[in-house]
Every structure is written in structure tokens, then in C-alpha cells.
Design a protein around this motif. Structure first.
Motif, PDB file in Angstrom:
ATOM      1  N   GLN A   1      46.415  32.529  39.036  1.00  0.00           N
ATOM      2  CA  GLN A   1      46.236  31.386  38.147  1.00  0.00           C
ATOM      3  C   GLN A   1      47.066  30.228  38.688  1.00  0.00           C
ATOM      4  O   GLN A   1      48.280  30.332  38.847  1.00  0.00           O
ATOM      5  CB  GLN A   1      46.696  31.726  36.731  1.00  0.00           C
ATOM      6  CG  GLN A   1      46.551  30.583  35.733  1.00  0.00           C
ATOM      7  CD  GLN A   1      45.093  30.268  35.438  1.00  0.00           C
ATOM      8  OE1 GLN A   1      44.351  31.112  34.949  1.00  0.00           O
ATOM      9  NE2 GLN A   1      44.676  29.039  35.746  1.00  0.00           N
TER      10      GLN A   1
ATOM     11  N   THR B   1      40.041  35.672  41.632  1.00  0.00           N
ATOM     12  CA  THR B   1      40.242  37.115  41.772  1.00  0.00           C
ATOM     13  C   THR B   1      40.091  37.525  43.224  1.00  0.00           C
ATOM     14  O   THR B   1      39.147  37.120  43.909  1.00  0.00           O
ATOM     15  CB  THR B   1      39.236  37.902  40.917  1.00  0.00           C
ATOM     16  OG1 THR B   1      39.423  37.561  39.544  1.00  0.00           O
ATOM     17  CG2 THR B   1      39.458  39.408  41.077  1.00  0.00           C
TER      18      THR B   1
ATOM     19  N   THR C   1      41.060  41.043  46.100  1.00  0.00           N
ATOM     20  CA  THR C   1      41.232  42.491  46.140  1.00  0.00           C
ATOM     21  C   THR C   1      42.282  42.860  47.183  1.00  0.00           C
ATOM     22  O   THR C   1      42.233  42.382  48.317  1.00  0.00           O
ATOM     23  CB  THR C   1      39.913  43.209  46.491  1.00  0.00           C
ATOM     24  OG1 THR C   1      38.925  42.869  45.528  1.00  0.00           O
ATOM     25  CG2 THR C   1      40.103  44.719  46.507  1.00  0.00           C
TER      26      THR C   1
ATOM     27  N   PRO D   1      41.277  31.334  36.777  1.00  0.00           N
ATOM     28  CA  PRO D   1      41.923  32.189  37.779  1.00  0.00           C
ATOM     29  C   PRO D   1      40.945  32.609  38.869  1.00  0.00           C
ATOM     30  O   PRO D   1      39.739  32.709  38.636  1.00  0.00           O
ATOM     31  CB  PRO D   1      42.391  33.397  36.973  1.00  0.00           C
ATOM     32  CG  PRO D   1      41.455  33.458  35.805  1.00  0.00           C
ATOM     33  CD  PRO D   1      41.110  32.027  35.484  1.00  0.00           C
TER      34      PRO D   1
ATOM     35  N   ILE E   1      48.773  41.710  38.885  1.00  0.00           N
ATOM     36  CA  ILE E   1      48.043  42.928  39.238  1.00  0.00           C
ATOM     37  C   ILE E   1      48.496  44.042  38.301  1.00  0.00           C
ATOM     38  O   ILE E   1      49.639  44.034  37.827  1.00  0.00           O
ATOM     39  CB  ILE E   1      48.287  43.317  40.718  1.00  0.00           C
ATOM     40  CG1 ILE E   1      47.271  44.354  41.189  1.00  0.00           C
ATOM     41  CG2 ILE E   1      49.707  43.843  40.913  1.00  0.00           C
ATOM     42  CD1 ILE E   1      47.338  44.632  42.690  1.00  0.00           C
TER      43      ILE E   1
ATOM     44  N   ASP F   1      42.092  44.997  42.299  1.00  0.00           N
ATOM     45  CA  ASP F   1      41.949  43.547  42.135  1.00  0.00           C
ATOM     46  C   ASP F   1      43.238  42.921  41.622  1.00  0.00           C
ATOM     47  O   ASP F   1      43.995  43.538  40.870  1.00  0.00           O
ATOM     48  CB  ASP F   1      40.817  43.230  41.159  1.00  0.00           C
ATOM     49  CG  ASP F   1      39.437  43.478  41.748  1.00  0.00           C
ATOM     50  OD1 ASP F   1      39.340  43.640  42.982  1.00  0.00           O
ATOM     51  OD2 ASP F   1      38.458  43.525  40.970  1.00  0.00           O
ATOM     52  N   TYR F   2      43.470  41.693  42.045  1.00  0.00           N
ATOM     53  CA  TYR F   2      44.562  40.896  41.494  1.00  0.00           C
ATOM     54  C   TYR F   2      44.022  39.498  41.211  1.00  0.00           C
ATOM     55  O   TYR F   2      42.986  39.085  41.762  1.00  0.00           O
ATOM     56  CB  TYR F   2      45.767  40.844  42.442  1.00  0.00           C
ATOM     57  CG  TYR F   2      45.574  39.997  43.678  1.00  0.00           C
ATOM     58  CD1 TYR F   2      46.081  38.700  43.743  1.00  0.00           C
ATOM     59  CD2 TYR F   2      44.902  40.491  44.805  1.00  0.00           C
ATOM     60  CE1 TYR F   2      45.918  37.920  44.869  1.00  0.00           C
ATOM     61  CE2 TYR F   2      44.735  39.725  45.934  1.00  0.00           C
ATOM     62  CZ  TYR F   2      45.246  38.438  45.972  1.00  0.00           C
ATOM     63  OH  TYR F   2      45.079  37.660  47.104  1.00  0.00           O
ATOM     64  N   THR F   3      44.682  38.764  40.328  1.00  0.00           N
ATOM     65  CA  THR F   3      44.241  37.420  39.973  1.00  0.00           C
ATOM     66  C   THR F   3      45.341  36.413  40.288  1.00  0.00           C
ATOM     67  O   THR F   3      46.532  36.742  40.293  1.00  0.00           O
ATOM     68  CB  THR F   3      43.886  37.314  38.481  1.00  0.00           C
ATOM     69  OG1 THR F   3      45.053  37.636  37.698  1.00  0.00           O
ATOM     70  CG2 THR F   3      42.756  38.255  38.115  1.00  0.00           C
TER      71      THR F   3
END
Length: 318
Positions: A161, A173, A175, A171, A201, A157-159
Motif C-alpha cells: 500500500q 499484490t 507473490t 494496494p 504478508i 502473496d503479499y500486498t
């Protein structure tokens, strides 16, 4: 007979005019001006992490063997990926294409030196996503490569913002899938907002970030197309947006795992399926994007990628 007398002239006086000419000639000569003999360019030790900078090392030697005091001019073979400023500062902006590092050149006095530099880290670009009857939403395109040139070994996962007005300041999310070189995330449930974004990440014990900007006024128009399906192939006619780099036909059957897709960049187009399409009723649509997704990982990201989608209705295949 009278003999006339002749006064002797000193030898030193006879030689004086010749000596003065020699001295004047010596005074008129000028020392030679040094020129550039060599230039040495030193880059970073290994690839440069995205969103970081480093300064190049430059050493210029003159023809007299001494340091040559003249500023070098720097250029990058791909400044959208790896930019270089007038003082030799490198900034990593995007991942370099696979096995294609950027060539950095320093030139001065007719001499030049080169070094190759790669980049690594999390690369994310934003954009807009439009579809009929919906407000312009967001589009994120992401990929990852570590310092050793390796991609992810597991889904991660990465976010993202964004500005305070994007997603109510919270934020989003997504993948990154290990099986895909590049991952797209789009949605019309969250309107696009212009401004600066930061993606993050964590891979193993290391965290990576990438900043990027989005211009929410940049929209990719919807395709206008008609789709025909048969058990052996497809055909698509109509028009595509002028800014398009690639489109693909998406064919799905409700309640079934059957799915087909076809990529193209101009209309009309047609082609065969790799396997026979079962009889049934299928939902069809055309995705368009301002980036050639079929070459993902082989070409560098642009600064913004926009997408659009047109529902082309249901088609029954007998």
C-alpha cells in the motif's frame, strides 16, 4: 662555682611539632576515584522483528564494586540493518545477511562489551523501473525469513500500500516464491510515486509488515548495448549506467520455452552457454539494477533498488 639552672620542657611539647606534621599529612591525602571495572551488555532474546525496537540492558561496575554512573556509547557493525541510538535503543531495519548477525558494542571508561543480534520478518524495498518510451514505473524487491531462520515453504502473496496517488490509492499484490530467495516485481503501468509504503504478508497464523520509502526522482539510466548470439555463446558491447551493480542479458524465443540469461557488471563481455542454443530468432534485452541480485540473500538490502531495461532487438541464430 655557680651552676646555671635549666628549666625542664614537658615531653608533650617536644612531640607537638611532629604530631602536627603527621596530622597535616593525613588531611592532605585524597580518596581514590573509582574507575570502570566491568561492563555487561544484554541484548534481546533471539532475533528482532523488522520495524520493531527494543532497548539494550547495560550494567557498569566501578573498581569500588559499586554501580558506575557513566553513560555508555553504543555502536552497530551495520547500522543500515540494525541501528542503535545514543540511549541503547535497537531498531531492526533490514534482514541481516545469512548467518551474519550484527555486532552491537557498548563502551565506557576504556571497557567494552558486545552482543550479536539478528533480524527476521518481511523485508521489502521499493524503487523505480525505467524503460524506453515509458514513464518511470515501480520496482519492489521482497524476501522473507521467520524467527527460526526459515524461508517460505510455499508461494505466498503479499500486498504493498503506497501513498494516495500511487495506483489510485489501491494496494498492489505480488507473490513471494518459495523457490526464490528474493523476488522482484516491476511495472511501468503504475507510475512511481515518492513517499511512504507499507508491505504486508501473512505466513501461517502470523502477519508481518514492513514500511519503506521511495524516491521517484532516483532513476537508473538505460544500458546502451549491442548483442551478438551464436549457438555456443554470446557477446555484449556498449555502455552501462554508472550506478549499476549488476546487469543481465535476457534471451527468449517467442512460442518456445527456450530461454537464456547471463550476468555481468561491465562491458564488453562474452561467454558460453551451458547448453547449445537452438537455431531460431530471439528477442534480447539488458536488465540493469542498482543491487547485486546474484548475491541475494547473502547481502543486505539497500534502502532503495532501482532497475532499468533496454530492448536490444531480435537476433537470428542460424
Amino acid at each position: 662555682m655557680r651552676i646555671s639552672s635549666v628549666q625542664a620542657v614537658p615531653r608533650a611539647l617536644l612531640c607537638a611539632p611532629l604530631l602536627s606534621v603527621v596530622l597535616l599529612s593525613a588531611c592532605d591525602s585524597k580518596p581514590s576515584v573509582p574507575t570502570v571495572a566491568s561492563i555487561k551488555l544484554t541484548g534481546p532474546n533471539g532475533p528482532l522483528l523488522l520495524d520493531t525496537s527494543t532497548k539494550l540492558g547495560v550494567s557498569v561496575t566501578g573498581s569500588d564494586g559499586l554501580p558506575f554512573a557513566q553513560t555508555a556509547t553504543f555502536t552497530s557493525s551495520d547500522p543500515t540493518t540494525l541501528s542503535v541510538s545514543s540511549d541503547g535503543t535497537l531498531t531492526a531495519r533490514h534482514l541481516t545477511a545469512a548467518a551474519s548477525p550484527v555486532i552491537i558494542t557498548a563502551a565506557v571508561g576504556g571497557k567494552s562489551a558486545v552482543t550479536t543480534v539478528g533480524t527476521y520478518g518481511l523485508d521489502v524495498v521499493g524503487g523505480t523501473y525505467t524503460s524506453a518510451g515509458n514513464p518511470a514505473g515501480y520496482s519492489f524487491t521482497a524476501t522473507f525469513r521467520d524467527a527460526g531462520g526459515l524461508t517460505l515453504t510455499s508461494d505466498t502473496d503479499y500486498t504493498v500500500q503506497g501513498p494516495s496517488t500511487f495506483n489510485k490509492g489501491k494496494p498492489l499484490t505480488g507473490t513471494l516464491y518459495a523457490a526464490n530467495a528474493v523476488t522482484f516485481h516491476t511495472g511501468t503501468d503504475v507510475p512511481a510515486v515518492s513517499g511512504s509504503y507499507t508491505a504486508s504478508i501473512r505466513v501461517g497464523t502470523q502477519s508481518y509488515t514492513k514500511t519503506f520509502t521511495v524516491d521517484a526522482s532516483m532513476l537508473l539510466p538505460l544500458p546502451s548495448a549491442a548483442v551478438t548470439l551464436s549457438r555456443s555463446g554470446y557477446s555484449v558491447s556498449g555502455t552501462l549506467p554508472a550506478a549499476l551493480q549488476e546487469a543481465f542479458l535476457n534471451v527468449t524465443a517467442n512460442g518456445s520455452s527456450v530461454r537464456r540469461s547471463a550476468y555481468f557488471s561491465a562491458l564488453p563481455t562474452s561467454g558460453p552457454w551451458t547448453s547449445t542454443l537452438p537455431a531460431g530468432t530471439y528477442a534480447t534485452g539488458i536488465f540493469a539494477r542498482s543491487y547485486n541480485g546474484s548475491q541475494m540473500g547473502a547481502v543486505v538490502f539497500p534502502d532503495q533498488i532501482n532497475r532499468s531495461y533496454a530492448d536490444t532487438g531480435t537476433v537470428t541464430v542460424p
